[in-house]
Design an enzyme around this catalytic site. Sequence first.
Site, PDB file in Angstrom:
ATOM      1  N   SER A 180     -12.578  27.264  45.553  1.00 32.11           N
ATOM      2  CA  SER A 180     -12.739  27.351  44.090  1.00 32.11           C
ATOM      3  C   SER A 180     -13.888  28.288  43.746  1.00 32.11           C
ATOM      4  O   SER A 180     -14.869  28.376  44.488  1.00 32.11           O
ATOM      5  CB  SER A 180     -13.035  25.975  43.499  1.00 32.11           C
ATOM      6  OG  SER A 180     -13.333  26.087  42.123  1.00 32.11           O
ATOM      7  N   TYR A 224     -17.991  18.089  43.630  1.00 35.43           N
ATOM      8  CA  TYR A 224     -16.884  19.033  43.872  1.00 35.43           C
ATOM      9  C   TYR A 224     -17.414  20.388  44.344  1.00 35.43           C
ATOM     10  O   TYR A 224     -16.897  20.976  45.304  1.00 35.43           O
ATOM     11  CB  TYR A 224     -16.085  19.175  42.574  1.00 35.43           C
ATOM     12  CG  TYR A 224     -14.880  20.089  42.624  1.00 35.43           C
ATOM     13  CD1 TYR A 224     -13.717  19.728  43.301  1.00 35.43           C
ATOM     14  CD2 TYR A 224     -14.885  21.309  41.944  1.00 35.43           C
ATOM     15  CE1 TYR A 224     -12.603  20.561  43.314  1.00 35.43           C
ATOM     16  CE2 TYR A 224     -13.779  22.148  41.951  1.00 35.43           C
ATOM     17  CZ  TYR A 224     -12.635  21.775  42.642  1.00 35.43           C
ATOM     18  OH  TYR A 224     -11.534  22.600  42.648  1.00 35.43           O
TER      19      TYR A 224
END
Length: 249
Positions: free
Chosen positions: A142, A155
């Site tokens: 990501s 995350y």
Amino acid sequence: MKNKVALVTGASRGLGKSIAVKLAEAGAKVIVNYYNNQDKAEEIVREIHAFGGEAVAIQADVTSHEGVDKLVTISNQTFQQPIEILVNNATGPQPELSLEDVTWEDYLDQLHFTVKAPLLLTKAVMTAMKENQWGRIINIGSEVVELGNPEFSNYVTAKSAVIGMTRSWANELGKHNITVNAVHPGFIPVERHGEVTEESASDYVAGVPLQRLGKPEDIAGMVRFLASDEGDFVTGQNINVNGGKTFGV
Ligand SMILES: NC(=O)c1ccc[n+]([C@@H]2O[C@H](COP(=O)([O-])OP(=O)(O)OC[C@H]3O[C@@H](n4cnc5c(N)ncnc54)[C@H](OP(=O)(O)O)[C@@H]3O)[C@@H](O)[C@H]2O)c1
């Protein structure tokens, strides 16, 4: 990638669905892995069959040893050939938590998807890849690693691990002609995000040189390239697919 078996984890919806369809269009026999959404996974299999592709839906929790064993066993039985393309895409809930609220368990929840599942799966498929002297491992990371989004450290930290893991595995597996790369998507609206328009995401889009939101197909196209013979000489790379919002670490 005609006749190669490709496993896409978490392919019942979102980016995984698009990746599964793209790989099937390119001729791969695709395993549409899912966790809860059997109906959606089977719908994707039907979509692939409709254009003459090959696919099977297999339920498995990729964060557990049992789930990974089951997934690989059923795949081998179904296709009578080993998995040659592994796309580590599955993700669970991604709660945004401040440092006051986040716990070590919240970090572990994310690491189970970004490190544990790819590790278990890679260990399960790499022996056959080594024997065949051909393999593709593609990890989905990501852009948050570069953005460092606040109140999302669970995350962001877990996705950061994808970068080093990809490089280390690429160095270790290169001599067996197994490539290992990571694709880092920008914000790509999928089912779980509900209705997102360019207007409602205007703050985000303003920082994107290409001035639009990404589509699942943008990610799937890069995965297809890396999985194909055209990606033969690319390994250890962390590739942002985010309209230029970040430039790489
Ligand atoms: N979309 C974005 O904006 C974006 C941005 C950057 C990075 N990413 C990354 O791209 C990847 C895909 O994201 P997404 O937004 O497409 O996710 P998503 O729509 O939430 O889909 C998650 C997928 O993972 C599956 N899954 C959940 N738990 C699982 C488990 N224990 N074992 C196997 N499968 C499991 C789900 O299956 P069921 O539905 O069957 O339960 C579903 O197919 C993730 O790695 C994510 O971090 C996404």
